[in-house]
Design a protein around this motif. Sequence first.
Motif, mmCIF file in Angstrom:
data_model
loop_
_atom_site.group_PDB
_atom_site.id
_atom_site.type_symbol
_atom_site.label_atom_id
_atom_site.label_comp_id
_atom_site.label_asym_id
_atom_site.label_seq_id
_atom_site.Cartn_x
_atom_site.Cartn_y
_atom_site.Cartn_z
ATOM 1 N N GLU A 236 0.806 -1.222 0.000
ATOM 2 C CA GLU A 236 0.000 0.000 0.000
ATOM 3 C C GLU A 236 0.839 1.272 0.000
ATOM 4 O OE1 GLU A 236 -0.103 -1.647 4.304
ATOM 5 O OE2 GLU A 236 -0.228 -2.442 2.255
ATOM 6 N N LYS A 237 2.132 1.165 0.322
ATOM 7 C CA LYS A 237 3.016 2.329 0.262
ATOM 8 C C LYS A 237 3.518 2.583 -1.153
ATOM 9 C CE LYS A 237 5.940 3.576 3.283
ATOM 10 N NZ LYS A 237 7.140 3.695 4.141
ATOM 11 N N LEU A 238 3.430 1.581 -2.003
ATOM 12 C CA LEU A 238 4.005 1.672 -3.342
ATOM 13 C C LEU A 238 2.934 2.141 -4.327
ATOM 14 C CD1 LEU A 238 6.085 -1.620 -3.196
ATOM 15 C CD2 LEU A 238 6.882 0.720 -2.765
ATOM 16 N N LYS A 239 2.738 3.440 -4.381
ATOM 17 C CA LYS A 239 1.705 4.039 -5.222
ATOM 18 C C LYS A 239 2.320 4.603 -6.498
ATOM 19 C CE LYS A 239 -0.866 5.439 -1.114
ATOM 20 N NZ LYS A 239 -1.413 6.588 -0.363
ATOM 21 N N ILE A 240 1.570 4.523 -7.573
ATOM 22 C CA ILE A 240 2.040 5.039 -8.864
ATOM 23 C C ILE A 240 1.107 6.147 -9.342
ATOM 24 C CG2 ILE A 240 2.372 4.479 -11.309
ATOM 25 C CD1 ILE A 240 3.277 1.710 -10.471
ATOM 26 N N GLY A 241 1.699 7.216 -9.833
ATOM 27 C CA GLY A 241 0.956 8.294 -10.459
ATOM 28 C C GLY A 241 1.407 8.455 -11.897
ATOM 29 N N VAL A 242 0.515 8.929 -12.751
ATOM 30 C CA VAL A 242 0.831 9.229 -14.144
ATOM 31 C C VAL A 242 0.587 10.715 -14.372
ATOM 32 C CG1 VAL A 242 0.125 8.905 -16.551
ATOM 33 C CG2 VAL A 242 0.353 6.925 -15.039
ATOM 34 N N THR A 243 1.561 11.391 -14.958
ATOM 35 C CA THR A 243 1.405 12.803 -15.304
ATOM 36 C C THR A 243 1.605 12.972 -16.801
ATOM 37 O OG1 THR A 243 3.744 13.449 -15.067
ATOM 38 C CG2 THR A 243 2.414 13.392 -13.062
ATOM 39 N N GLY A 244 0.876 13.930 -17.386
ATOM 40 C CA GLY A 244 1.019 14.127 -18.820
ATOM 41 C C GLY A 244 0.331 15.387 -19.295
ATOM 42 N N HIS A 245 0.648 15.788 -20.521
ATOM 43 C CA HIS A 245 0.015 16.953 -21.136
ATOM 44 C C HIS A 245 -1.402 16.610 -21.571
ATOM 45 C CE1 HIS A 245 4.305 18.375 -22.348
ATOM 46 N NE2 HIS A 245 4.013 18.712 -21.111
ATOM 47 N N GLY A 246 -2.303 17.604 -21.479
ATOM 48 C CA GLY A 246 -3.674 17.332 -21.864
ATOM 49 C C GLY A 246 -4.416 18.558 -22.365
ATOM 50 N N TYR A 247 -5.463 18.289 -23.127
ATOM 51 C CA TYR A 247 -6.377 19.336 -23.576
ATOM 52 C C TYR A 247 -7.695 18.662 -23.928
ATOM 53 C CZ TYR A 247 -8.358 23.385 -25.913
ATOM 54 O OH TYR A 247 -9.175 24.437 -26.248
ATOM 55 N N ILE A 248 -8.796 19.180 -23.389
ATOM 56 C CA ILE A 248 -10.106 18.566 -23.575
ATOM 57 C C ILE A 248 -11.044 19.563 -24.230
ATOM 58 C CG2 ILE A 248 -11.939 17.235 -22.461
ATOM 59 C CD1 ILE A 248 -10.156 17.081 -19.955
ATOM 60 N N LEU A 328 -1.524 29.090 -23.578
ATOM 61 C CA LEU A 328 -2.967 28.889 -23.628
ATOM 62 C C LEU A 328 -3.693 29.912 -22.759
ATOM 63 C CD1 LEU A 328 -4.793 26.628 -24.958
ATOM 64 C CD2 LEU A 328 -4.975 25.683 -22.652
ATOM 65 N N PRO A 329 -4.690 30.615 -23.283
ATOM 66 C CA PRO A 329 -5.420 31.613 -22.488
ATOM 67 C C PRO A 329 -6.118 30.984 -21.291
ATOM 68 C CG PRO A 329 -5.916 31.839 -24.839
ATOM 69 C CD PRO A 329 -5.157 30.560 -24.678
ATOM 70 N N PHE A 330 -6.250 31.765 -20.226
ATOM 71 C CA PHE A 330 -6.807 31.226 -18.991
ATOM 72 C C PHE A 330 -8.231 30.710 -19.183
ATOM 73 C CE2 PHE A 330 -9.133 31.648 -14.982
ATOM 74 C CZ PHE A 330 -8.389 30.771 -14.218
ATOM 75 N N GLN A 331 -9.008 31.338 -20.022
ATOM 76 C CA GLN A 331 -10.385 30.891 -20.238
ATOM 77 C C GLN A 331 -10.420 29.463 -20.746
ATOM 78 O OE1 GLN A 331 -13.201 32.282 -19.299
ATOM 79 N NE2 GLN A 331 -14.280 30.453 -20.053
ATOM 80 N N LYS A 332 -9.472 29.105 -21.613
ATOM 81 C CA LYS A 332 -9.401 27.734 -22.111
ATOM 82 C C LYS A 332 -8.997 26.763 -20.998
ATOM 83 C CE LYS A 332 -10.477 28.271 -26.469
ATOM 84 N NZ LYS A 332 -11.707 27.648 -27.026
ATOM 85 N N VAL A 333 -8.114 27.222 -20.121
ATOM 86 C CA VAL A 333 -7.714 26.395 -18.980
ATOM 87 C C VAL A 333 -8.929 26.138 -18.088
ATOM 88 C CG1 VAL A 333 -6.253 26.277 -16.935
ATOM 89 C CG2 VAL A 333 -5.344 27.255 -19.060
ATOM 90 N N ALA A 334 -9.700 27.181 -17.826
ATOM 91 C CA ALA A 334 -10.889 27.051 -16.986
ATOM 92 C C ALA A 334 -11.895 26.080 -17.593
ATOM 93 C CB ALA A 334 -11.525 28.420 -16.769
ATOM 94 N N GLU A 335 -12.077 26.158 -18.908
ATOM 95 C CA GLU A 335 -12.996 25.238 -19.582
ATOM 96 C C GLU A 335 -12.501 23.792 -19.470
ATOM 97 O OE1 GLU A 335 -13.212 26.724 -23.544
ATOM 98 O OE2 GLU A 335 -14.282 28.559 -22.975
ATOM 99 N N GLY A 336 -11.171 23.605 -19.558
ATOM 100 C CA GLY A 336 -10.599 22.274 -19.423
ATOM 101 C C GLY A 336 -10.805 21.699 -18.033
ATOM 102 N N ILE A 337 -10.684 22.552 -17.014
ATOM 103 C CA ILE A 337 -10.907 22.108 -15.633
ATOM 104 C C ILE A 337 -12.338 21.618 -15.464
ATOM 105 C CG2 ILE A 337 -11.076 22.901 -13.233
ATOM 106 C CD1 ILE A 337 -8.737 24.808 -13.857
ATOM 107 N N GLU A 338 -13.283 22.369 -16.011
ATOM 108 C CA GLU A 338 -14.691 21.983 -15.891
ATOM 109 C C GLU A 338 -14.965 20.653 -16.578
ATOM 110 O OE1 GLU A 338 -19.196 23.662 -16.877
ATOM 111 O OE2 GLU A 338 -17.441 24.769 -17.545
ATOM 112 N N LEU A 339 -14.429 20.473 -17.792
ATOM 113 C CA LEU A 339 -14.656 19.228 -18.515
ATOM 114 C C LEU A 339 -13.998 18.044 -17.810
ATOM 115 C CD1 LEU A 339 -14.205 20.458 -22.198
ATOM 116 C CD2 LEU A 339 -16.321 19.599 -21.161
#
Length: 354
Positions: A236-248, A328-339
Motif C-alpha cells: 500500500e506504500k508503493l503508489k504510482i501516479g501518471v502525469t502528462g500533457h492534456g487538452y479537452i 494557452l489563455p486562462f479561459q481555455k484552462v478554466a474550460e478544461g478544468i470543468e470538462l
Amino acid sequence: MQEKLKNTGIEIGLYTLGDLCSDPYTGQTICAHQRIKEIIEAAKLADEAGLDLFGVGEHHRLDYATSSIPVVLAAIAQTTKRIKLTSATTVLSTVDPVRLFEDFATLDLVSDGRAEMIAGRGAFIESFPLFGFRIDDNDALFSEHMELFLKLNEQERVSWQGRFRPALTNAEIAPRPLQKELPIWVGVGGTLESAERAGRFGVGMAMAILGGDPERFKPLADVYRKAGAKAGHAPEKLKIGVTGHGYISKTTQQAKEEFYPYYANYWSYVNRQRGMGGSVSREDFEQMTAPDTALFVGSPQQIVEKILRQHELFGHQRFLAQIDIGGLPFQKVAEGIELLATQVMPIVKKETSK
C-alpha cells in the motif's frame, strides 16, 4: 488506505510549471504576476470542481513564474478548502533537505494537512550553479537528500552525517506537519534506475508520460514494485501516479484544432531552452494524439479511454494533467478544468473503483 482507493477510484488532478510563453496568435507574453494569479485561480476552480490534487512545478528561469513552490502553494491553500497541494516537482538535488522539510511542514499546517511533495532531479540544470552545486553530483545529491528528508519526516530529533551538508547532532526539526508524515513521491522520467530507486525508498512514483505508446513505461512500474517489495515496503506504500500533457474539448477533432497551435508553440520554446531547434508539425501532432498514445488530447470520452487504458497497464492510483502550456489563455484552462471534473473524473473514478 487500500479500501479507500478501492471505493473511490483513482485520484484526478492538475499540475502547472508556470511557464511564461507568448500566445501564438497575439505574440504577447503575460508577466509573472499575472501568471501566478491565474495559477491560484485555476487551483481554486479545481478545488470547487471537486478535483483531488493540484501541483506546481519548480524552475529557476526568467521564462517561468514559479521558483518558490511552498510560497505559491501556501497562497493557494488560503483560497481552497479540500484539494491536496503538491510540488510537481521539487528539484531535491539543489535544496537543503532541512529547509525544505520546514517549508513543507509549515505548508501542511497552513493548509490543514494537505501538503505533499514530488521530488525529482529536474529537467533543467540552472539550479546547480545558482545554489552552488555541481551537476556531476546530481545523482549522489538526490540520493543523499532523499535519505535525509525521509529521516526528517519520521523523527523530530535527528542525528545524521553525510557528504554534502553539515552534520546534524540531535537537531530539533520543527515544525512538525499536521499529518503524521508528509506524503512523498519521486518523479520519474523514463529510466529503470530511477524507478528502482523510488521503490527502494518506499515512496510513491510519479511517471511523466508525455507522449508515445504508454506501454513502454510498463517495465518501470514492474521494477518499482519489485524493488519496493524487495526492500520490505508494504504494497500500500508503493503508489504510482501518471502525469502528462492534456487538452479537452467537446470533440476530439475540435480539441486537436484548438490545441495544436499552443502545443507546437510549447515545444518550439522548450527546444530553444535546451539549445535545440524545431517544433511539432501538424502531421506529427496527428500521430501523437492517436487513440493509442499517451498525449491526453481529445473529447472527454477519448480522455477517459486513454486514462483507463493506462490504468490497465499500471494499476496506478493517481492521474495529473498539465493543461496550461504553450501560452494557452486562462479561459481555455478554466474550460478544461470543468470538462475534466464533470465529464472525465466521474467515469474514471467509477471504472477504477470496481
